[in-house]
Design a protein around this motif. Sequence first.
Motif, PDB file in Angstrom:
ATOM      1  N   GLU A 250     -41.193  29.319 -18.318  1.00 20.43           N
ATOM      2  CA  GLU A 250     -39.713  28.428 -18.424  1.00 20.43           C
ATOM      3  C   GLU A 250     -39.786  27.123 -19.429  1.00 20.43           C
ATOM      4  O   GLU A 250     -40.972  26.907 -19.839  1.00 20.43           O
ATOM      5  N   LYS A 251     -38.727  27.249 -20.201  1.00 14.67           N
ATOM      6  CA  LYS A 251     -38.285  26.939 -21.157  1.00 14.67           C
ATOM      7  C   LYS A 251     -38.789  25.556 -20.894  1.00 14.67           C
ATOM      8  O   LYS A 251     -39.510  24.489 -21.405  1.00 14.67           O
ATOM      9  N   ALA A 252     -38.149  24.563 -19.812  1.00 16.78           N
ATOM     10  CA  ALA A 252     -38.372  23.140 -19.600  1.00 16.78           C
ATOM     11  C   ALA A 252     -39.990  22.569 -18.841  1.00 16.78           C
ATOM     12  O   ALA A 252     -39.708  21.631 -18.642  1.00 16.78           O
ATOM     13  N   GLN A 253     -40.733  23.950 -18.721  1.00 20.43           N
ATOM     14  CA  GLN A 253     -42.451  23.086 -18.555  1.00 20.43           C
ATOM     15  C   GLN A 253     -42.986  23.856 -20.369  1.00 20.43           C
ATOM     16  O   GLN A 253     -44.104  23.628 -19.950  1.00 20.43           O
ATOM     17  N   PHE A 254     -41.982  23.978 -20.981  1.00 24.99           N
ATOM     18  CA  PHE A 254     -42.707  24.154 -22.279  1.00 24.99           C
ATOM     19  C   PHE A 254     -44.300  22.905 -22.810  1.00 24.99           C
ATOM     20  O   PHE A 254     -45.224  23.746 -23.315  1.00 24.99           O
ATOM     21  N   ASN A 255     -43.574  21.969 -22.406  1.00 26.32           N
ATOM     22  CA  ASN A 255     -44.183  20.280 -22.771  1.00 26.32           C
ATOM     23  C   ASN A 255     -44.384  20.672 -24.345  1.00 26.32           C
ATOM     24  O   ASN A 255     -43.261  21.100 -24.795  1.00 26.32           O
ATOM     25  N   SER A 256     -45.346  19.881 -24.851  1.00 23.81           N
ATOM     26  CA  SER A 256     -45.379  19.900 -26.161  1.00 23.81           C
ATOM     27  C   SER A 256     -46.457  20.642 -26.900  1.00 23.81           C
ATOM     28  O   SER A 256     -47.570  21.235 -25.909  1.00 23.81           O
ATOM     29  N   TYR A 257     -46.255  21.091 -27.604  1.00 29.33           N
ATOM     30  CA  TYR A 257     -47.300  21.090 -28.831  1.00 29.33           C
ATOM     31  C   TYR A 257     -49.520  20.521 -28.688  1.00 29.33           C
ATOM     32  O   TYR A 257     -50.352  21.346 -28.574  1.00 29.33           O
ATOM     33  N   GLY A 258     -48.982  19.830 -28.598  1.00 29.19           N
ATOM     34  CA  GLY A 258     -50.088  18.266 -27.935  1.00 29.19           C
ATOM     35  C   GLY A 258     -51.033  18.640 -27.082  1.00 29.19           C
ATOM     36  O   GLY A 258     -51.938  19.104 -27.239  1.00 29.19           O
ATOM     37  N   SER A 259     -49.895  18.975 -25.320  1.00 30.97           N
ATOM     38  CA  SER A 259     -50.306  19.164 -24.577  1.00 30.97           C
ATOM     39  C   SER A 259     -50.950  19.949 -24.482  1.00 30.97           C
ATOM     40  O   SER A 259     -51.992  20.223 -23.154  1.00 30.97           O
ATOM     41  N   ARG A 260     -51.037  21.358 -25.672  1.00 37.51           N
ATOM     42  CA  ARG A 260     -51.053  22.415 -25.134  1.00 37.51           C
ATOM     43  C   ARG A 260     -52.516  22.904 -26.296  1.00 37.51           C
ATOM     44  O   ARG A 260     -52.930  23.638 -26.566  1.00 37.51           O
TER      45      ARG A 260
END
Length: 913
Positions: free
Chosen positions: A723-733
């Motif tokens: 879900e969008k709320a759980q996207f987090n950031s590019y850095g974290s992925r």
Amino acid sequence: MNSFETEHQLTINGEQYHIHSLKGLGDKAKRLPFSLKVLLENLLRNEDGVNIKEQDIQALLNWDSKAKPSSEVAFTPARVVMQDFTGVPAIVDLAAMRDAMEKLGGDPAKINPLSPAELVIDHSVQVDGYGNDGAFDLNAKLEYERNKERYEFLRWGQTAFDNLKVVPPATGIVHQVNLEYLARVVFNEDSNGKKFAYPDTLVGTDSHTTMINGLGVLGWGVGGIEAEAAMLGQPISLLIPQVVGMKLNGRLPEGTTATDLVLTVTEMLRNHGVVGKFVEFYGDGLADLPLADRATIANMAPEYGATCGIFPIDDETINYLRLTNRDEKHLKVIEDYAKHQGLWRNDGDEANYTDTLELKLDDVVPSLAGPKRPQDRIALDKAGEVIGQHLKGFQDERMERRDKSDIEQARIESEGPTTNPDEPVDEAQFMGAAKVKFKGQEFELNDGACVIAAITSCTNTSNPSVILAAGLVARKAKQLGIDVKPWVKTSLAPGSQVVTDYLEKADLMDDLEALGFNLVGYGCTTCIGNSGPLATEISDAIQKHKLVVSSILSGNRNFEGRIHQDVKMNFLASPPLVVAYAIAGRTDIDVYNEPLAQDKNGNDIYLKNIWPSVSEVNELVQKTVTKEMFEKSYANVYEGDSRWQKIQIPNGKLYDWNDESTYIKKAPFFDGMKVEPPGVPTIEGARCLAKLGDSVTTDHISPAGAIKADAPAGLYLQEKGVEKAQFNSYGSRRGNHEVMMRGTFANVRLKNLLAPGTEGGVTRTQPENDLASIYDAAMEYQKNETPLIILAGKEYGTGSSRDWAAKGSLLLGVKAVVAQSYERIHRSNLIGMGVLPLQFKDGESYESLGLTGQEQFDIEGLYDKTDEVSVIATNAEGKKVSFSADVRIDTPKEWDYYKHGGILQYVLRNMLD
């Protein structure tokens, strides 16, 4: 082996230490700059006749300060430091290397750090909660929820790999932890019954690793790829650099801070031109320059473009180490060793430098920098006027790009459909100002509003003087009954737990909290793009009315699109100025002559009414910052809180990859790898994926912040059920290549000149000339086996040492970049991933050559160790433009990496022997 007979025994604390003494090497060694003396000792100690030969050491001893660098040497750092954004993909690569080693018939256990590797989890906390007592707990809770898979993986790595230590979340930022705890300054170790002493040296997977230069420790930021190789015993290849000496004299005047000093230094050195050079600070002004101020200056080396910005060891170094609870016996080792080796600063010392600059500290004035680059310093007394001019520029750009349909849509949303569609629309009603209801208040939000004010870690929070000054500004504001404006998102994210300890001891936390500067976490937040969402009401107003709003932060990076996608202007400033601008609520203000606010009686309150004196700040520093605070904060530094300790640790030396994970995926870089290296590739029939301007940063190439739902990475995550709320950031992925390759060139502020009038990851496919996302276009090119190139201007790849800017380029199919110039780390990273960096000849560019980017490109004459190639660009009509380009593979070792398809493949093949 040692060709110079420098092995020596030095008696310290009644014990014999084996060292490589520089004393017997004469005046040539004595006159070398401090940084090159450290490098010289490194070569002497590691001479092996293979990577380091006698002639390498002679080249350094005979260093010609004025000559263009041409002699390659191999630097062997004593340790490696990492943060989690860059560290996670490094550990993913090491885990994938173990799998590849086993598949190729080797021993996976060989894949292990051979020197100390220390990873600090500091980049994963986001500012979701703010302005209240529960902000820290909420952000920590969300951090663990979002990063559960990553943290499981890191805990596995801590147990699976030898010589790897992990500092858990909520401890501090890597640079401050390095400064306050990890740094040795001089290594003091036992081996085979003997004691050895040698300088502490390092590389780190963050460009601001240079902060440690403030302690006299030689080190700099590298890409994760180079760091992995260093961990695996590979020396760092570099040309003996030029060294610029910057002489500091005098003392900072009343009303200025270390931040003002560092912005002045950054402007001077960037204007002088120090890219690829070492910078060394010297002069009598160092006697009165606190270690914290030195670290602040050293931190900004990437901003002024230098490889490092180093200070010598002296009494202030020892005093700081003592304050931070280092062992007294070890302090004696550092002092005696440094004095013996000529690494100790004495009054009047001046080495042989390539160039020198001088800065009289008395001339430093209060400053900030922005709105897009840290080197663009603005004197505070001119800030209102200059920022007003920048604001007008953004407003003019907005008007040029306005789309009446957008304006009409905004009008419809607010008023309903018009009965007369041809009736003129009052654009001013929808652009530049908005009425907002938020938290029970109604106010007008205008262009120039400051919507983010962050006392963020890294540059400044290691410096008690500016943090306590911010607290004093808050105290005086509270006493006068003034507050921050309601639209400002405020945060305090210190670099270590010591900061909140001394703020509490000084009784200033309550004052900061009264103005909304509550603790949000210990780590890198706003500066890396982890500023979290703006309130919906604020964000909607900005987007709907196309407001040009700003942020102010006490960090070191303010590149376009980095801080927040809604914010166009970003300014770097000292922590006390961050508080002051939060009170004003706008950045286009003359803070010297306009009131920041009115008190409860309607009296105007000016900056001078709340600004503390230098003596006030210094007295508070002396009273509140103690050795015991550091002892307590770092007593159990690797244990972590209960959340960290509850994480389940997977077993085994090989990682059990989870195919369903959206955070951790097996790195694809070794897929199909053969034992024999592929050699120098052929690049024919290439198409241009992006045509970019000057100063394109690694943030433009590989953003670290929020993932948009309609971007290729957002669509991928939604397909995976996230879900969008759980996207987090590019850095974290960054442990998932599928996300990161889709995020390459996805910065919302990227301007690809192949698709004029657009912003973001958009291109035009060739020869069809169809508009498409860069990712989709790259995948279509890959289907057709079409290689890709990037055309760029000057300073390509400035900014963070972000290996995914190179990794993502490779995975999109980019085989070469042709730019006017490169920032050091990104050029190195491109080679480390097997991407060819080419450079236009001086005076040439894609503009001067008439290249549209719609041509087909052939690269001819690319052979082992060639200096230049011919590039033939053929347009749709068959017309050819041929030009020569310099091959920016600068050292023989880099050629080895390129011929193997990358540095990791080179290391892996060597380990198979």
